[in-house]
Write a protein that holds these residues in place. Sequence first.
Motif, PDB file in Angstrom:
ATOM      1  N   THR A  96      35.434  40.063  29.182  1.00 24.24           N
ATOM      2  CA  THR A  96      35.892  38.614  28.949  1.00 24.24           C
ATOM      3  C   THR A  96      37.225  38.486  28.833  1.00 24.24           C
ATOM      4  OG1 THR A  96      33.617  38.278  28.224  1.00 24.24           O
ATOM      5  CG2 THR A  96      35.122  36.427  27.626  1.00 24.24           C
ATOM      6  N   VAL A  97      38.137  37.647  29.466  1.00 22.32           N
ATOM      7  CA  VAL A  97      39.330  37.532  29.332  1.00 22.32           C
ATOM      8  C   VAL A  97      39.435  36.148  28.777  1.00 22.32           C
ATOM      9  CG1 VAL A  97      41.588  36.994  30.496  1.00 22.32           C
ATOM     10  CG2 VAL A  97      39.855  38.510  31.456  1.00 22.32           C
ATOM     11  N   GLU A  98      40.255  35.998  27.579  1.00 22.12           N
ATOM     12  CA  GLU A  98      40.689  34.666  26.814  1.00 22.12           C
ATOM     13  C   GLU A  98      41.991  34.660  26.831  1.00 22.12           C
ATOM     14  OE1 GLU A  98      39.982  32.693  22.441  1.00 22.12           O
ATOM     15  OE2 GLU A  98      39.286  34.801  22.951  1.00 22.12           O
ATOM     16  N   LEU A  99      42.332  33.270  27.577  1.00 23.39           N
ATOM     17  CA  LEU A  99      43.575  32.662  27.497  1.00 23.39           C
ATOM     18  C   LEU A  99      44.137  32.091  26.468  1.00 23.39           C
ATOM     19  CD1 LEU A  99      42.956  30.823  31.055  1.00 23.39           C
ATOM     20  CD2 LEU A  99      43.677  33.119  30.606  1.00 23.39           C
ATOM     21  N   PRO A 100      45.232  32.079  26.206  1.00 24.49           N
ATOM     22  CA  PRO A 100      45.886  31.278  25.109  1.00 24.49           C
ATOM     23  C   PRO A 100      45.374  30.113  24.522  1.00 24.49           C
ATOM     24  CG  PRO A 100      47.778  32.215  26.482  1.00 24.49           C
ATOM     25  CD  PRO A 100      46.384  32.439  27.244  1.00 24.49           C
ATOM     26  N   ASP A 101      44.878  29.336  25.530  1.00 17.82           N
ATOM     27  CA  ASP A 101      44.328  27.960  25.220  1.00 17.82           C
ATOM     28  C   ASP A 101      42.789  28.084  24.871  1.00 17.82           C
ATOM     29  OD1 ASP A 101      43.010  28.455  27.461  1.00 17.82           O
ATOM     30  OD2 ASP A 101      44.034  26.607  28.652  1.00 17.82           O
ATOM     31  N   GLY A 102      42.030  29.083  24.508  1.00 17.11           N
ATOM     32  CA  GLY A 102      40.758  29.432  24.126  1.00 17.11           C
ATOM     33  C   GLY A 102      39.823  29.502  25.223  1.00 17.11           C
ATOM     34  N   ARG A 103      40.147  29.229  26.594  1.00 22.18           N
ATOM     35  CA  ARG A 103      39.201  29.463  27.653  1.00 22.18           C
ATOM     36  C   ARG A 103      39.083  30.862  27.820  1.00 22.18           C
ATOM     37  NH1 ARG A 103      41.598  26.744  32.587  1.00 22.18           N
ATOM     38  NH2 ARG A 103      43.710  27.580  31.511  1.00 22.18           N
ATOM     39  N   LYS A 104      37.563  31.154  28.013  1.00 16.91           N
ATOM     40  CA  LYS A 104      37.313  32.534  28.327  1.00 16.91           C
ATOM     41  C   LYS A 104      36.407  32.601  29.753  1.00 16.91           C
ATOM     42  CE  LYS A 104      36.319  33.251  23.506  1.00 16.91           C
ATOM     43  NZ  LYS A 104      35.412  33.490  22.572  1.00 16.91           N
ATOM     44  N   TYR A 105      36.656  33.652  30.330  1.00 16.62           N
ATOM     45  CA  TYR A 105      36.278  33.820  31.651  1.00 16.62           C
ATOM     46  C   TYR A 105      35.835  35.170  31.949  1.00 16.62           C
ATOM     47  CZ  TYR A 105      38.826  29.891  33.079  1.00 16.62           C
ATOM     48  OH  TYR A 105      39.319  28.375  33.247  1.00 16.62           O
ATOM     49  N   LYS A 106      34.449  35.593  32.199  1.00 12.98           N
ATOM     50  CA  LYS A 106      33.848  36.765  32.370  1.00 12.98           C
ATOM     51  C   LYS A 106      34.278  37.349  33.957  1.00 12.98           C
ATOM     52  CE  LYS A 106      30.482  38.645  30.720  1.00 12.98           C
ATOM     53  NZ  LYS A 106      30.374  39.420  29.730  1.00 12.98           N
ATOM     54  N   ARG A 107      35.234  38.589  33.672  1.00  9.91           N
ATOM     55  CA  ARG A 107      35.564  39.232  34.964  1.00  9.91           C
ATOM     56  C   ARG A 107      35.027  40.559  35.023  1.00  9.91           C
ATOM     57  NH1 ARG A 107      37.838  35.457  37.567  1.00  9.91           N
ATOM     58  NH2 ARG A 107      39.179  36.772  38.718  1.00  9.91           N
ATOM     59  N   VAL A 108      34.684  40.797  36.306  1.00  8.58           N
ATOM     60  CA  VAL A 108      33.913  41.752  36.757  1.00  8.58           C
ATOM     61  C   VAL A 108      34.861  42.714  37.929  1.00  8.58           C
ATOM     62  CG1 VAL A 108      31.896  42.697  38.373  1.00  8.58           C
ATOM     63  CG2 VAL A 108      31.871  40.440  37.061  1.00  8.58           C
ATOM     64  N   PHE A 109      35.008  44.174  37.400  1.00  3.13           N
ATOM     65  CA  PHE A 109      35.551  45.159  38.176  1.00  3.13           C
ATOM     66  C   PHE A 109      34.710  46.010  38.853  1.00  3.13           C
ATOM     67  CE2 PHE A 109      37.899  43.519  34.385  1.00  3.13           C
ATOM     68  CZ  PHE A 109      38.976  43.202  34.908  1.00  3.13           C
ATOM     69  N   LEU A 110      34.702  45.698  40.183  1.00  2.34           N
ATOM     70  CA  LEU A 110      33.951  46.569  41.304  1.00  2.34           C
ATOM     71  C   LEU A 110      34.542  47.919  41.009  1.00  2.34           C
ATOM     72  CD1 LEU A 110      33.176  44.052  44.003  1.00  2.34           C
ATOM     73  CD2 LEU A 110      31.760  44.484  42.029  1.00  2.34           C
ATOM     74  N   PRO A 111      33.958  49.101  41.598  1.00  6.26           N
ATOM     75  CA  PRO A 111      34.658  50.356  41.676  1.00  6.26           C
ATOM     76  C   PRO A 111      35.845  50.515  42.351  1.00  6.26           C
ATOM     77  CG  PRO A 111      32.078  50.470  41.934  1.00  6.26           C
ATOM     78  CD  PRO A 111      32.418  48.954  41.844  1.00  6.26           C
ATOM     79  N   ASP A 112      36.175  49.533  43.545  1.00  4.77           N
ATOM     80  CA  ASP A 112      37.153  49.875  44.265  1.00  4.77           C
ATOM     81  C   ASP A 112      38.174  48.678  43.805  1.00  4.77           C
ATOM     82  OD1 ASP A 112      35.711  47.388  44.991  1.00  4.77           O
ATOM     83  OD2 ASP A 112      36.334  47.555  47.127  1.00  4.77           O
ATOM     84  N   GLU A 113      38.009  48.210  42.725  1.00  2.00           N
ATOM     85  CA  GLU A 113      38.955  46.875  42.199  1.00  2.00           C
ATOM     86  C   GLU A 113      39.469  47.623  40.853  1.00  2.00           C
ATOM     87  OE1 GLU A 113      39.544  43.710  43.241  1.00  2.00           O
ATOM     88  OE2 GLU A 113      38.021  44.142  44.704  1.00  2.00           O
ATOM     89  N   PRO A 114      40.800  47.368  40.620  1.00  4.44           N
ATOM     90  CA  PRO A 114      41.621  47.915  39.329  1.00  4.44           C
ATOM     91  C   PRO A 114      41.063  47.138  38.220  1.00  4.44           C
ATOM     92  CG  PRO A 114      43.232  46.705  40.640  1.00  4.44           C
ATOM     93  CD  PRO A 114      41.716  46.705  41.522  1.00  4.44           C
ATOM     94  N   ALA A 115      40.932  47.754  37.122  1.00  4.80           N
ATOM     95  CA  ALA A 115      40.554  47.395  35.861  1.00  4.80           C
ATOM     96  C   ALA A 115      41.691  46.700  35.087  1.00  4.80           C
ATOM     97  CB  ALA A 115      39.971  48.362  34.738  1.00  4.80           C
ATOM     98  N   ALA A 116      41.430  45.966  34.295  1.00  6.19           N
ATOM     99  CA  ALA A 116      42.568  45.288  33.381  1.00  6.19           C
ATOM    100  C   ALA A 116      42.984  46.299  32.496  1.00  6.19           C
ATOM    101  CB  ALA A 116      41.955  44.090  32.612  1.00  6.19           C
ATOM    102  N   SER A 117      44.276  46.094  32.279  1.00  8.14           N
ATOM    103  CA  SER A 117      45.063  47.129  31.418  1.00  8.14           C
ATOM    104  C   SER A 117      44.336  47.009  29.949  1.00  8.14           C
ATOM    105  CB  SER A 117      46.607  46.811  31.411  1.00  8.14           C
ATOM    106  OG  SER A 117      46.956  45.753  30.578  1.00  8.14           O
ATOM    107  N   ALA A 118      44.298  47.911  29.277  1.00 12.63           N
ATOM    108  CA  ALA A 118      44.081  48.168  27.844  1.00 12.63           C
ATOM    109  C   ALA A 118      45.093  48.092  26.876  1.00 12.63           C
ATOM    110  CB  ALA A 118      42.883  49.438  27.540  1.00 12.63           C
TER     111      ALA A 118
END
Length: 170
Positions: free
Chosen positions: A147-169
């Motif tokens: 779940t990615v939260e933006l500075p304005d408080g909106r949240k989005y569920k993001r899916v990372f398929l095996p061939d897609e790069p994951a978000a940086s930790a």
Amino acid sequence: MPFLSAESARALAELVALDALGDGGGDEATRVTPLERLRGIRSLITALEADPASLNAVREALDAGEAWEEIADAAGLSPSAAKYRWAGDDDAIAARQEASRRRKRDRPSSAPTELPGLGVAEAAKRLGVTPQAIYQRVNRGLLHAETVELPDGRKYKRVFLPDEPAASAD
């Protein structure tokens, strides 16, 4: 005694005058253009939206014992929308309107396009399954999602398929 404000009455009179001109009978000098008609209509709508006549009528109806359901029906609104618009004193109404304007200013009207991974619907489309199937696979650990939260408080569920790069930790 008129119940419309002077501004609403003026906008209405101007629109009636435009309507009386019609299309001018083909005379270029007196023809009312479509844009002039549109501006006249919008001017009247804007004046009526700001006119206290509606609020006064609602308060008079409430004082006469009318229920919110009847008021809402007369206004073409749901009861909850009518209460939101007209319930309470002037200060309460102004506070709700300002809070609504602030929310609209602070939040963009569309989803951001530069988020990591894929949205649930896009991931479902790529895999040829339903969005519910994506959620099930995430719950079972078969797919990675964050779940990615933006500075304005909106949240989005993001899916990372095996061939897609994951978000940086970070």
